[in-house]
Scaffold this motif. Structure first.
Motif, PDB file in Angstrom:
ATOM      1  N   SER A 118     -12.516  78.091  15.099  1.00  0.00           N
ATOM      2  CA  SER A 118     -12.898  79.526  15.508  1.00  0.00           C
ATOM      3  C   SER A 118     -14.018  80.011  14.490  1.00  0.00           C
ATOM      4  N   SER A 119     -14.391  81.320  14.714  1.00  0.00           N
ATOM      5  CA  SER A 119     -15.012  81.648  13.396  1.00  0.00           C
ATOM      6  C   SER A 119     -14.328  83.233  13.182  1.00  0.00           C
ATOM      7  N   ARG A 120     -14.075  83.587  11.889  1.00  0.00           N
ATOM      8  CA  ARG A 120     -13.235  84.773  11.588  1.00  0.00           C
ATOM      9  C   ARG A 120     -14.086  85.826  11.042  1.00  0.00           C
ATOM     10  N   ARG A 121     -13.604  86.954  11.722  1.00  0.00           N
ATOM     11  CA  ARG A 121     -14.471  88.242  11.553  1.00  0.00           C
ATOM     12  C   ARG A 121     -13.662  89.349  10.692  1.00  0.00           C
ATOM     13  N   GLU A 171      -8.995  88.676  13.194  1.00  0.00           N
ATOM     14  CA  GLU A 171      -9.764  88.941  14.318  1.00  0.00           C
ATOM     15  C   GLU A 171     -10.502  87.433  14.108  1.00  0.00           C
ATOM     16  N   TRP A 172     -10.471  86.789  15.195  1.00  0.00           N
ATOM     17  CA  TRP A 172     -11.262  85.638  15.387  1.00  0.00           C
ATOM     18  C   TRP A 172     -12.073  85.437  16.821  1.00  0.00           C
ATOM     19  N   THR A 173     -13.337  84.754  16.596  1.00  0.00           N
ATOM     20  CA  THR A 173     -14.077  84.458  17.697  1.00  0.00           C
ATOM     21  C   THR A 173     -14.028  83.053  17.914  1.00  0.00           C
ATOM     22  N   LYS A 179      -8.916  81.736  22.476  1.00  0.00           N
ATOM     23  CA  LYS A 179      -8.807  82.578  21.261  1.00  0.00           C
ATOM     24  C   LYS A 179      -7.419  82.630  20.676  1.00  0.00           C
ATOM     25  N   ARG A 192     -14.553  79.390  19.708  1.00  0.00           N
ATOM     26  CA  ARG A 192     -15.654  78.532  19.817  1.00  0.00           C
ATOM     27  C   ARG A 192     -15.592  77.460  20.711  1.00  0.00           C
ATOM     28  N   GLU A 230     -16.380  83.093  27.371  1.00  0.00           N
ATOM     29  CA  GLU A 230     -17.600  83.691  26.454  1.00  0.00           C
ATOM     30  C   GLU A 230     -18.803  82.827  27.072  1.00  0.00           C
TER      31      GLU A 230
END
Length: 698
Positions: free
Chosen positions: A503-506, A510-512, A579, A514, A572
């Motif tokens: 995932s991508s960390r914001r 909070e993780w986006t 997620k 993928r 998404e």
């Protein structure tokens, strides 16, 4: 407000109508909506005009009322002029109490002028969600009903529907210009229905699940997305189900009426149909409703599912969910939302193709060919564009004599499509809402927890309790929370770290997302399949860290994560992704330790999920993703064991078959990664199993 018991409700409705009060009734299928206007109609001095969308349905309702000695009639295009005049005379003389009218009749101003306004005591609109552009079954003819009501002198109005979100309820009240209406919103819960979503890996799995459903429940409706699918499914199940009824829009009116009558008369117990079937169907003993492909909205799913169990007996609503089926609904959404540019192109093309009489006599497929300029045009979108142009009176449609074809006559001569008075932004918003409704279906399919509770929340009904009957509730009963050991917390953190790495960390929590759940699990298990290697996921630090646990255990582990809210599936850009939630992030970092229903691991055998009893023939082991393939592999194992005169487990134990069925290796290189397959068995035992997997995937 919640609906009171029907006796008091009917008295209150009658009082409201006598006071000329508008009313909105939202009540689940089978809840008695018709009685909400039929009984008060008998108490009112004049005639109750009932707008009903299906001619066959209104005839059934009128026949049933007349059989009880009640004065009811109808007005629709199936009647002769003499029959229509007789009904109008009966309205004037007030000898009828209920008259059912098709919504398309209100297109005609002469029809409105012929209705005696002073004789109409109540204007009732059944299936009222059809007048909302944001509803799941929008019908343009319903949009005229607000103006029609004014033309009738604005009599008191009652709008009734089984499926309306708060937004759609607001739309109904606005279009009909209801004046401070009384709102009766009954509980959407159906206490006798069990909802289930079965995630399907292949068409063979679908067939197997469907046949089990028919064998167990006997009487039901199978909904398919397309006519082609109806014919295919009906042919496949006829050997088991016997006489099977087909029902779709490609049949003639006579054929559809005959099919419906056969089912209603109990001469056949299974119907395979598109969503054209079912509105007003009141056969009480329908034991199951199966959605063979995903529907386009939660509203459609719940309304169609609600046709089961109207006698109050336990019944099942099951969706056979495959994400790949989404492309069919995407095609429908594109077809229902052509956009202003395409509508303008269609008008200009019709003008260019018209003859000296300003007429075009070409089928839709030919019109599409003339519109194709590189990108193929959706024929449904062209049909929708033509309907839109007709509704705005830029064209009119007519029957071509001697042919099953509708022609088009240009009315706005000398005009260009770019001059169409259409709100392009509103059209785009409608398309977005259609896509949002489809996304809600996918979210529902991937959701954990109580299915009915999820649906009630969707319709705005808060604070409901779990139903205790659906697959989500049953799974929760099977997986009880227990004390988690220290080494298991380590395992949990490792698995959640795998989700985080993909995932991508914001922000800290909070993780986006993928990647989807299946690909994340494959990465944690060290899969060497092409999608994993091509994406470079084998370079991640979490690649293969749960290999020794086995796919059955890891699948069960992630089920417990979803149940506890540590991860969730979200869609998404049209894809289901896994997620890491805020709680999941906290557990991964060791700052939270919520109750979990983790699968057990037997001592000395990491990854083996314990089972309480021996599997019966054909039964799927816990954690299996493709039971059809597992059974084929088990059959091959039995065959090889019998040939050698040895027990089956000496070929491969059950957990190896589970791994083979879940990971589906295509080569020895991939299979060697599976626990229980060593160098010796790789060459001597494995090859026949790889052949079974290859044939299954073909």
């Amino acid at each position: 407000m919640a609906c009171p018991p029907f006796g008091s409700r009917s008295k209150r409705l009658s009082k409201l109508y006598l006071e000329k009060k508008d009313t909105l009734v939202v009540m689940p299928t089978g809840g008695g909506k018709s009685l909400c206007f039929q009984l008060p109609a008998l108490l009112l001095p004049g005639v109750t005009l009932v707008v009903s969308p299906l001619i066959a349905l209104m005839k059934d309702q009128v026949d049933a009322l007349q059989a009880r000695g009640l004065p009811a009639g109808l007005l629709n295009s199936s009647q002769t002029l003499e029959e229509q005049r007789a009904t109008l005379d009966a309205i004037r003389q007030r000898t009828l109490k209920l008259v059912y009218v098709a919504p398309e009749r209100f297109r005609s101003q002469s029809f409105l002028n012929a209705l005696p306004k002073d004789a109409i005591s109540l204007f009732a609109i059944d299936e009222a969600h059809c007048l909302s552009q944001w509803g799941h079954d929008f019908r343009p003819d319903y949009m005229r009903l607000g103006e029609a009501r004014k033309a009738l002198g604005s009599p008191p109005c009652i709008a009734l529907t089984a499926t309306a979100t708060p937004d759609v309820q607001g739309d109904i009240m606005q279009v009909l210009e209801m004046r401070e209406p009384a709102e009766f919103v009954a509980g959407f819960a159906r206490e006798n229905l069990s909802f289930k979503v079965r995630k399907i890996g292949s068409n063979a799995d679908k067939q197997e699940a469907l046949l089990r459903l028919i064998k167990q429940h006997k009487t039901g409706i199978i909904y398919c997305a397309t006519r082609k699918s109806v014919d295919k499914v009906a042919a496949a199940i006829e050997p088991l189900a016997g006489s099977v009824i087909r029902y779709h829009g490609g049949l003639s009116d006579k054929e559809r009426t005959q099919a419906q009558e056969i089912f209603m008369q109990r001469k056949s117990n299974v119907v395979v149909a598109t969503n054209a079937f079912g509105m007003g169907i009141d056969r009480a003993d329908i034991r199951f409703v199966c959605h063979y492909e995903m529907p386009g909205s939660v509203e459609a799913y719940y309304q169609e599912g609600g046709r089961a169990g109207r006698d109050g007996a336990p019944s099942v609503c099951e969706m056979l969910f495959s994400y790949a089926d989404k492309r069919v609904q995407d095609f429908f959404i594109e077809g229902a939302n052509p956009g202003k540019e395409l509508i303008a192109r269609v008008f200009d093309m019709l003008c260019a193709e018209s003859d000296e009489n300003h007429e075009v006599r070409l089928p839709v497929d030919d019109l599409c060919e003339r519109l194709n300029t590189g990108r193929k045009v959706n024929p449904m979108a062209v049909s929708t564009a033509i309907s839109t142009l007709s509704r705005h009176k830029w064209i009119e449609r007519f029957e071509v004599p001697g042919r099953r074809l509708k022609g088009t006559r240009i009315l706005k001569l000398g005009q260009s499509g770019r001059d169409l008075p259409l709100d392009g932004q509103a059209l785009a918003i409608k398309a977005q809402r259609d896509e949002a409704r489809l996304k809600a279906v996918i979210d529902f399919a991937y959701a954990s927890g109580c299915r009915q509770q999820w649906i009630l929340n969707y319709f705005g009904e808060r604070n409901s309790q779990p139903c205790g009957r659906c697959d989500g509730c049953r799974q929760r009963k099977q997986l009880a929370n227990r004390e988690v050991k220290a080494d298991e917390w380590t395992l949990v953190k490792m698995a959640l770290s795998g989700v985080a790495r993909m995932s991508s960390r914001r922000a800290p929590d909070e993780w986006t997302p993928r990647f989807g759940k299946r690909k994340i699990i494959q990465c944690l298990l060290g899969s060497q399949s092409a999608p994993i290697l091509d994406a470079g996921l084998d370079a991640l630090s979490t690649y293969g860290i749960l290999k020794r646990e086995g796919s059955a255990f890891v699948d069960a582990l992630f089920e417990s994560f979803e149940q506890a809210g540590l991860v969730q599936v979200v869609t998404e850009e049209g894809f289901p992704l896994l997620k890491l939630t805020e709680l999941g992030s906290q557990v991964m970092r060791g700052v939270a330790q919520p109750a979990l229903a983790l699968p057990e691991r037997t001592a000395g055998s990491a990854g083996k999920v314990t089972t309480a009893k021996k599997l019966k023939k054909g039964q799927a082991p816990e954690g299996i993703l493709d039971n059809a393939l597992y059974q084929k592999l088990a059959a091959k194992r039995s065959e090889m064991a019998a040939a050698n005169g040895k027990p089956a487990y000496t070929v491969f134990p059950n957990f190896v078959l589970v791994e083979l069925a879940n990971l589906k290796p295509s080569s020895e290189r991939e299979a060697i990664k599976i626990r229980g397959i060593g160098p010796a068995k790789l060459k001597t035992v494995l090859p026949p199993f790889l052949e079974v997997i290859k044939a299954h995937n073909a």
